[in-house]
Design a protein around this motif. Sequence first.
Motif, PDB file in Angstrom:
ATOM      1  N   ALA A   3     -60.966  13.092   3.042  1.00 40.13           N
ATOM      2  CA  ALA A   3     -59.678  13.517   3.596  1.00 40.13           C
ATOM      3  C   ALA A   3     -59.521  13.019   5.029  1.00 40.13           C
ATOM      4  N   SER A   4     -60.602  13.115   5.813  1.00 43.30           N
ATOM      5  CA  SER A   4     -60.550  12.651   7.203  1.00 43.30           C
ATOM      6  C   SER A   4     -60.289  11.152   7.269  1.00 43.30           C
ATOM      7  N   PHE A   5     -60.940  10.412   6.353  1.00 38.26           N
ATOM      8  CA  PHE A   5     -60.742   8.970   6.309  1.00 38.26           C
ATOM      9  C   PHE A   5     -59.295   8.632   5.973  1.00 38.26           C
ATOM     10  N   ILE A   9     -56.430   6.542   7.982  1.00 36.96           N
ATOM     11  CA  ILE A   9     -55.690   5.431   7.371  1.00 36.96           C
ATOM     12  C   ILE A   9     -54.193   5.672   7.481  1.00 36.96           C
ATOM     13  N   SER A  10     -53.764   6.916   7.241  1.00 41.02           N
ATOM     14  CA  SER A  10     -52.344   7.249   7.331  1.00 41.02           C
ATOM     15  C   SER A  10     -51.804   6.973   8.727  1.00 41.02           C
ATOM     16  N   LYS A  11     -52.550   7.400   9.744  1.00 40.10           N
ATOM     17  CA  LYS A  11     -52.095   7.180  11.117  1.00 40.10           C
ATOM     18  C   LYS A  11     -52.072   5.691  11.462  1.00 40.10           C
ATOM     19  N   VAL A  12     -53.097   4.962  10.989  1.00 40.99           N
ATOM     20  CA  VAL A  12     -53.145   3.518  11.249  1.00 40.99           C
ATOM     21  C   VAL A  12     -51.964   2.824  10.577  1.00 40.99           C
ATOM     22  N   PHE A  13     -51.733   3.163   9.279  1.00 44.09           N
ATOM     23  CA  PHE A  13     -50.592   2.594   8.566  1.00 44.09           C
ATOM     24  C   PHE A  13     -49.290   2.929   9.283  1.00 44.09           C
ATOM     25  N   GLY A  14     -49.204   4.172   9.772  1.00 44.99           N
ATOM     26  CA  GLY A  14     -47.979   4.604  10.429  1.00 44.99           C
ATOM     27  C   GLY A  14     -47.656   3.783  11.660  1.00 44.99           C
ATOM     28  N   TRP A  15     -48.657   3.557  12.497  1.00 43.81           N
ATOM     29  CA  TRP A  15     -48.396   2.811  13.717  1.00 43.81           C
ATOM     30  C   TRP A  15     -48.241   1.318  13.449  1.00 43.81           C
ATOM     31  N   ILE A  16     -48.938   0.796  12.413  1.00 45.69           N
ATOM     32  CA  ILE A  16     -48.777  -0.627  12.090  1.00 45.69           C
ATOM     33  C   ILE A  16     -47.388  -0.886  11.527  1.00 45.69           C
ATOM     34  N   TYR A  17     -46.921   0.002  10.624  1.00 45.31           N
ATOM     35  CA  TYR A  17     -45.582  -0.227  10.083  1.00 45.31           C
ATOM     36  C   TYR A  17     -44.533  -0.030  11.167  1.00 45.31           C
ATOM     37  N   THR A  18     -44.800   0.884  12.090  1.00 42.81           N
ATOM     38  CA  THR A  18     -43.887   1.051  13.227  1.00 42.81           C
ATOM     39  C   THR A  18     -43.836  -0.219  14.056  1.00 42.81           C
ATOM     40  N   LEU A  19     -45.007  -0.839  14.278  1.00 44.72           N
ATOM     41  CA  LEU A  19     -45.074  -2.086  15.035  1.00 44.72           C
ATOM     42  C   LEU A  19     -44.331  -3.203  14.308  1.00 44.72           C
ATOM     43  N   ILE A 217     -49.914   8.715   1.041  1.00 48.36           N
ATOM     44  CA  ILE A 217     -51.175   9.297   1.527  1.00 48.36           C
ATOM     45  C   ILE A 217     -50.947  10.689   2.092  1.00 48.36           C
ATOM     46  N   ASP A 218     -49.877  10.863   2.888  1.00 45.25           N
ATOM     47  CA  ASP A 218     -49.584  12.167   3.479  1.00 45.25           C
ATOM     48  C   ASP A 218     -49.323  13.218   2.401  1.00 45.25           C
ATOM     49  N   SER A 219     -48.595  12.832   1.366  1.00 43.12           N
ATOM     50  CA  SER A 219     -48.296  13.772   0.283  1.00 43.12           C
ATOM     51  C   SER A 219     -49.562  14.115  -0.504  1.00 43.12           C
ATOM     52  N   TYR A 220     -50.426  13.128  -0.720  1.00 38.16           N
ATOM     53  CA  TYR A 220     -51.689  13.361  -1.411  1.00 38.16           C
ATOM     54  C   TYR A 220     -52.559  14.343  -0.633  1.00 38.16           C
ATOM     55  N   LEU A 221     -52.601  14.182   0.675  1.00 40.35           N
ATOM     56  CA  LEU A 221     -53.417  15.063   1.507  1.00 40.35           C
ATOM     57  C   LEU A 221     -52.903  16.499   1.485  1.00 40.35           C
ATOM     58  N   GLN A 222     -51.601  16.657   1.290  1.00 34.80           N
ATOM     59  CA  GLN A 222     -51.028  17.995   1.215  1.00 34.80           C
ATOM     60  C   GLN A 222     -51.134  18.577  -0.188  1.00 34.80           C
TER      61      GLN A 222
END
Length: 282
Positions: A3-5, A9-19, A217-222
């Motif tokens: 879950a931590s991993f 990944i979710s945060k990394v994907f989030g900032w990369i797609y934002t970029l 990923i966010d929905s899976y974690l929830q």
Amino acid sequence: MAASFLEIISKVFGWIYTLCWSLSFYPQPILNFRRRSTSGTTIDFPAINTLGFTAYLASNAAFLYSPQIRREYALRYHGLTPTVQPNDVAFAAHAMILSALTLSQYVPAIWGFDKEGKRGPGARISKEILGITVGSFILVGIVALTVAVRHDEDPKTGFAWIDVIYTVSYVKLFVTLVKYLPQIITNRRNRSTQGWAIDQILLDFAGGLLSIAQLGIDSYLQHDWSGITGNPVKLALGNVAMFFDVVFMVQHYCLYQGKREGSSAESEEDPLLSETSSEERI
């Protein structure tokens, strides 16, 4: 551990797609500036983009920062919090600013561009885009008035301010459904993608893929897929944008590959600038 991993990944994907999505707003105004012209593009795209991202910024900010909207969301979705992230708000604000800047390039007096672009096809906002803009304000106003008048006590079953925010977010969704069409038609009419920066499309496509991945990923974690159903705009934005991105890539790389240009250089024989003085060409 897993879950931590996935959270990382979710945060990394989030900032990369934002970029990726944020960078996608630079090739077009840079190309316009290099060519000293907006010929080959239509004002409808940046005009409605400015409206759409203003709505997107407002809805994302409300879902992330408004205690009332977050409370009403939790009541409707099993106590969960919205899947909107800070990078969503940052992206929306940046996109709104860059869209407005690109829109300003259609006023030759501001940037010193050639005046042919001002009189050319797509230089004035179409009646359809104006109609969508006015209609969006009217729709949001009607929903807000309904909520204010009804005073429903239960946000879960009645009208609530979260419905106003959803309506604002649907404005962005509808804008995304239609905003690419004028430029696709313009490319087809010109039988060329000259003047239209393909780099923005490639970055947009990459951002869409990562946006959908982060949402999943966010929905899976929830452990609840309402993270997707509760944020339908983010899901639809990624898929719709990628569909139109593919259309633009087909136009650029397949249909009109003999009459295309990159965002980094301009052909000296650009037919769209045939009436521009040689001093204005780059």
